[in-house]
Scaffold this active site. Structure first.
Site, PDB file in Angstrom:
ATOM      1  CG  HIS A  64      -2.748  -1.106  -7.222  1.00  0.00           C
ATOM      2  ND1 HIS A  64      -3.198  -0.371  -6.167  1.00  0.00           N
ATOM      3  CD2 HIS A  64      -2.676  -2.385  -6.774  1.00  0.00           C
ATOM      4  CE1 HIS A  64      -3.393  -1.160  -5.117  1.00  0.00           C
ATOM      5  NE2 HIS A  64      -3.084  -2.385  -5.469  1.00  0.00           N
ATOM      6  NE  ARG A 103      -4.277  -1.294   0.014  1.00  0.00           N
ATOM      7  CZ  ARG A 103      -4.388  -2.321  -0.826  1.00  0.00           C
ATOM      8  NH1 ARG A 103      -3.398  -2.651  -1.643  1.00  0.00           N
ATOM      9  NH2 ARG A 103      -5.511  -3.038  -0.869  1.00  0.00           N
ATOM     10  CD  GLU A 156      -2.790   3.025  -6.093  1.00  0.00           C
ATOM     11  OE1 GLU A 156      -2.002   2.766  -5.157  1.00  0.00           O
ATOM     12  OE2 GLU A 156      -3.440   2.175  -6.689  1.00  0.00           O
TER      13      GLU A 156
HETATM   14  C1  GLV Z   1      -4.782  -5.117  -4.141  1.00  0.00           C
HETATM   15  O1  GLV Z   1      -4.065  -4.226  -3.828  1.00  0.00           O
HETATM   16  C2  GLV Z   1      -5.564  -5.882  -3.230  1.00  0.00           C
HETATM   17  O2  GLV Z   1      -5.612  -5.529  -2.039  1.00  0.00           O
HETATM   18  O3  GLV Z   1      -6.179  -6.866  -3.668  1.00  0.00           O
END
Ligand code: GLV
Length: 325
Positions: free
Chosen positions: A286, A239, A268
């Protein structure tokens, strides 16, 4: 009997929609962007269930706007965007997608690590820019991966899957977590539990796999970068806010650390000012779980969480408070 009403906040794999359609009356926000907050608050009004994403904030305001909500299922393993205690207080079940994205996320962590170590993205730009004039012993030199030290922060499912792959590169593996792993896991993965500062000082690659909470926000800051080797790279596929991104830009620009591989960002989808011009950072949008197979599995699991809660009236195995910490 009428079907329970469910809101799906984003485009999702077709199999997931097909399963949901069998059981629920669906409202689907399928514009390919995050659902605007106003629209989310309006659409949730008459819903029994919500299939959301990590881009949707599920908080007291949203729960008040959807007084009939009984279940929230997130198409993600992380659920830091959901106020779980507030959901619990209202009897709203919360499910996520644990386990199914572990391997794809670990694979992608390695893609970032290798790309940052060996300057793959810079090399690609070099070729496309027509700058390659022939083999040069000093061109785009990276750093070794084989035999180096990998420091893993957060030694849960994904951290351990990353450690497993390090065996293939004969790496020394250090890890830090708030809880020590079982001795069998340490032995199997050849991983040594160390204090965070020692991990930062010793590692050639520092890879972040912890959850985001108040204890981990800005865990990697100026102080942490100051402890890392100048030759080290930071990898973050967990994160964004775990890393103080402005401090990271300072560290990258001043060569305080050698490089970074990032899949997530503090604000983000925005990046900190200056990050985009850091050539020593590999930047991905991501993508860690973004394989066809994994996204299908995540979709089916997210849909099943709603079926468990709204149709079977059962506690779902994917309920977040059923899972080991
Ligand atoms: C992606 O970041 C998730 O948490 O699945």
């Amino acid at each position: 009997m009428s079907k329970p009403k469910v809101l799906v906040t984003r485009r999702v794999p077709q199999e997931c929609l097909d399963l949901l359609k069998k059981h629920f009356e669906l409202e689907h926000y399928d514009k390919g962007t995050a659902i605007p907050r106003k629209r989310l608050l309006k659409s949730v009004k008459d819903k029994d269930g919500l299939l959301c994403l990590l881009t949707d904030r599920i908080d007291s305001e949203l729960l008040a706007a959807g007084p009939g909500l009984k279940a929230v299922s997130t198409f993600s393993v992380g659920y830091d965007h959901i106020d779980v205690p507030a959901c619990k207080a209202r009897g709203v079940s919360v499910t996520n997608t644990p386990g199914v994205l572990t391997e794809s996320t670990a694979d992608f962590t390695w893609a970032l690590l290798m790309a940052a170590a060996r300057r793959v993205v810079e090399g690609d730009a070099y070729m496309r820019g027509g700058r390659y004039k022939g083999w040069d012993p000093l061109m785009l030199l990276g750093t070794d991966v084989f035999g180096q030290t990998l420091g893993i922060i957060g030694f849960g499912r994904i951290g351990q899957a990353v450690a497993k792959r390090a065996g293939g590169f004969s790496m020394r593996v250090l890890y830090y977590d708030t809880r020590r792993a079982a001795p069998e896991a340490e032995t199997a993965l050849n991983a040594k539990f160390v204090p965070l500062d020692e991990l930062l000082r010793e590692s050639d690659y520092v890879s972040v796999h912890t959850v985001l909470d108040e204890g981990t926000r800005h865990l990697l800051d100026d102080r942490a970068f100051g402890l890392m080797k100048r030759s080290a790279c930071l990898i973050n596929a967990a994160r964004g806010p775990i890393v103080d991104e402005k401090a990271l830009v300072r560290a990258l620009k001043s060569d305080r650390i050698r490089g970074a591989g990032l899949d997530v960002y503090e604000w983000e989808p925005k990046m900190a000012p200056g990050l985009a011009s850091c050539k020593n950072a590999v930047l991905a949008p991501h993508l860690a779980s973004a394989t066809l197979e994994t996204r299908r599995k995540m979709g089916m699991m997210a849909a099943s969480g709603l079926v468990d809660a709204l149709i079977c009236g059962a506690r779902s195995p994917y309920a977040v408070d059923e899972q080991p910490a």
